[in-house]
Design a protein around this motif. Structure first.
Motif, PDB file in Angstrom:
ATOM      1  N   UNK A  67     -12.336  27.892  10.339  1.00  0.00           N
ATOM      2  CA  UNK A  67     -10.927  27.909   9.929  1.00  0.00           C
ATOM      3  C   UNK A  67     -10.452  26.487   9.633  1.00  0.00           C
ATOM      4  N   UNK A  68     -10.730  25.989   8.431  1.00  0.00           N
ATOM      5  CA  UNK A  68     -10.382  24.601   8.086  1.00  0.00           C
ATOM      6  C   UNK A  68      -8.884  24.279   8.167  1.00  0.00           C
ATOM      7  N   UNK A  69      -8.036  25.297   8.168  1.00  0.00           N
ATOM      8  CA  UNK A  69      -6.596  25.024   8.229  1.00  0.00           C
ATOM      9  C   UNK A  69      -6.119  24.692   9.648  1.00  0.00           C
ATOM     10  N   UNK A  70      -6.950  24.940  10.649  1.00  0.00           N
ATOM     11  CA  UNK A  70      -6.564  24.558  12.010  1.00  0.00           C
ATOM     12  C   UNK A  70      -6.659  23.040  12.121  1.00  0.00           C
ATOM     13  N   UNK A  71      -5.525  22.430  12.480  1.00  0.00           N
ATOM     14  CA  UNK A  71      -5.419  20.968  12.512  1.00  0.00           C
ATOM     15  C   UNK A  71      -5.964  20.352  13.792  1.00  0.00           C
ATOM     16  N   UNK A  72      -5.820  21.068  14.900  1.00  0.00           N
ATOM     17  CA  UNK A  72      -6.225  20.481  16.170  1.00  0.00           C
ATOM     18  C   UNK A  72      -6.514  21.595  17.175  1.00  0.00           C
ATOM     19  N   UNK A  73      -7.358  21.261  18.140  1.00  0.00           N
ATOM     20  CA  UNK A  73      -7.635  22.177  19.235  1.00  0.00           C
ATOM     21  C   UNK A  73      -7.386  21.398  20.513  1.00  0.00           C
ATOM     22  N   UNK A  74      -6.428  21.885  21.296  1.00  0.00           N
ATOM     23  CA  UNK A  74      -6.013  21.202  22.511  1.00  0.00           C
ATOM     24  C   UNK A  74      -6.600  21.931  23.715  1.00  0.00           C
ATOM     25  N   UNK A  75      -7.213  21.148  24.580  1.00  0.00           N
ATOM     26  CA  UNK A  75      -7.766  21.689  25.811  1.00  0.00           C
ATOM     27  C   UNK A  75      -6.676  21.655  26.879  1.00  0.00           C
ATOM     28  N   UNK A  76      -6.239  22.837  27.308  1.00  0.00           N
ATOM     29  CA  UNK A  76      -5.228  22.958  28.353  1.00  0.00           C
ATOM     30  C   UNK A  76      -5.963  22.912  29.686  1.00  0.00           C
ATOM     31  N   UNK A  77      -5.576  21.968  30.509  1.00  0.00           N
ATOM     32  CA  UNK A  77      -6.258  21.819  31.790  1.00  0.00           C
ATOM     33  C   UNK A  77      -5.315  22.219  32.918  1.00  0.00           C
ATOM     34  N   UNK A  78      -5.787  23.111  33.751  1.00  0.00           N
ATOM     35  CA  UNK A  78      -5.022  23.588  34.894  1.00  0.00           C
ATOM     36  C   UNK A  78      -5.934  23.594  36.105  1.00  0.00           C
ATOM     37  N   UNK A  79      -5.339  23.434  37.251  1.00  0.00           N
ATOM     38  CA  UNK A  79      -6.107  23.580  38.473  1.00  0.00           C
ATOM     39  C   UNK A  79      -6.141  25.062  38.837  1.00  0.00           C
ATOM     40  N   UNK A  80      -7.296  25.524  39.196  1.00  0.00           N
ATOM     41  CA  UNK A  80      -7.488  26.912  39.570  1.00  0.00           C
ATOM     42  C   UNK A  80      -6.585  27.257  40.752  1.00  0.00           C
ATOM     43  N   UNK A  81      -5.757  28.305  40.641  1.00  0.00           N
ATOM     44  CA  UNK A  81      -4.861  28.674  41.746  1.00  0.00           C
ATOM     45  C   UNK A  81      -5.604  28.964  43.053  1.00  0.00           C
ATOM     46  N   UNK A  82      -6.809  29.521  42.969  1.00  0.00           N
ATOM     47  CA  UNK A  82      -7.597  29.780  44.177  1.00  0.00           C
ATOM     48  C   UNK A  82      -7.966  28.472  44.870  1.00  0.00           C
ATOM     49  N   UNK A  83      -8.260  27.438  44.080  1.00  0.00           N
ATOM     50  CA  UNK A  83      -8.593  26.132  44.637  1.00  0.00           C
ATOM     51  C   UNK A  83      -7.377  25.512  45.320  1.00  0.00           C
ATOM     52  N   UNK A  84      -6.215  25.648  44.727  1.00  0.00           N
ATOM     53  CA  UNK A  84      -4.983  25.132  45.329  1.00  0.00           C
ATOM     54  C   UNK A  84      -4.699  25.858  46.641  1.00  0.00           C
ATOM     55  N   UNK A  85      -4.860  27.188  46.646  1.00  0.00           N
ATOM     56  CA  UNK A  85      -4.638  27.973  47.849  1.00  0.00           C
ATOM     57  C   UNK A  85      -5.590  27.534  48.960  1.00  0.00           C
ATOM     58  N   UNK A  86      -6.855  27.310  48.626  1.00  0.00           N
ATOM     59  CA  UNK A  86      -7.831  26.876  49.612  1.00  0.00           C
ATOM     60  C   UNK A  86      -7.459  25.493  50.158  1.00  0.00           C
ATOM     61  N   UNK A  87      -7.011  24.595  49.297  1.00  0.00           N
ATOM     62  CA  UNK A  87      -6.609  23.252  49.731  1.00  0.00           C
ATOM     63  C   UNK A  87      -5.434  23.328  50.701  1.00  0.00           C
ATOM     64  N   UNK A  88      -4.468  24.202  50.418  1.00  0.00           N
ATOM     65  CA  UNK A  88      -3.336  24.382  51.329  1.00  0.00           C
ATOM     66  C   UNK A  88      -3.800  24.881  52.697  1.00  0.00           C
ATOM     67  N   UNK A  89      -4.731  25.817  52.711  1.00  0.00           N
ATOM     68  CA  UNK A  89      -5.247  26.348  53.973  1.00  0.00           C
ATOM     69  C   UNK A  89      -5.979  25.264  54.768  1.00  0.00           C
ATOM     70  N   UNK A  90      -6.738  24.437  54.063  1.00  0.00           N
ATOM     71  CA  UNK A  90      -7.457  23.353  54.743  1.00  0.00           C
ATOM     72  C   UNK A  90      -6.451  22.375  55.330  1.00  0.00           C
ATOM     73  N   UNK A  91      -5.452  21.992  54.557  1.00  0.00           N
ATOM     74  CA  UNK A  91      -4.455  21.037  55.023  1.00  0.00           C
ATOM     75  C   UNK A  91      -3.636  21.587  56.199  1.00  0.00           C
ATOM     76  N   UNK A  92      -3.452  22.891  56.224  1.00  0.00           N
ATOM     77  CA  UNK A  92      -2.703  23.524  57.310  1.00  0.00           C
ATOM     78  C   UNK A  92      -3.623  23.983  58.456  1.00  0.00           C
ATOM     79  N   UNK A  93      -4.874  23.541  58.424  1.00  0.00           N
ATOM     80  CA  UNK A  93      -5.866  23.861  59.463  1.00  0.00           C
ATOM     81  C   UNK A  93      -6.041  25.366  59.639  1.00  0.00           C
ATOM     82  N   UNK A  94      -5.989  26.081  58.552  1.00  0.00           N
ATOM     83  CA  UNK A  94      -6.195  27.526  58.584  1.00  0.00           C
ATOM     84  C   UNK A  94      -7.623  27.892  58.216  1.00  0.00           C
ATOM     85  N   UNK A  95      -8.408  26.902  57.829  1.00  0.00           N
ATOM     86  CA  UNK A  95      -9.824  27.142  57.518  1.00  0.00           C
ATOM     87  C   UNK A  95     -10.687  26.247  58.373  1.00  0.00           C
TER      88      UNK A  95
END
Length: 95
Positions: A67-95
């Motif tokens: 598709x030559x008319x596409x000008x750019x492709x942007x990589x959207x970067x997000x942190x995995x919600x499961x990883x964030x949840x696990x980090x919260x549990x570790x910080x709260x000494x739940x794991x």
């Protein structure tokens, strides 16, 4: 010619996803607006140090060839919600 998301998905299925799957990952189309495609890598490809290279050397190459008319492709970067949840549990000494 208007490009549809189904057309983009077909190219990703044929040309991109097999390579990503070999590394335990995938790509999700976040949207297409003003000839700019937004994608997000998932699985083991999400957050990978080579993610930007993957976008430039694989995804952008294949999509822009199809598709030559596409000008750019942007990589959207997000942190995995499961990883964030696990980090919260570790910080709260739940794991």
């Amino acid at each position: 010619m208007d490009i549809t998301l189904n057309q983009i998905e077909s190219v990703l299925d044929a040309k991109v996803r097999p390579s990503l799957a070999a590394h335990g990952g995938d790509v999700i189309v976040q949207g297409l607006e003003d000839d700019v495609l937004k994608v997000r890598l998932t699985g083991k490809c999400s957050g990978c140090p080579a993610a930007h290279s993957t976008n430039e050397e694989l995804i952008s190459l294949e999509i822009c060839q199809a598709f030559p008319t596409i000008r750019d492709i942007i990589l959207v970067e997000e942190t995995n919600p499961e990883l964030i949840n696990m980090a919260h549990k570790i910080l709260n000494h739940q794991l």
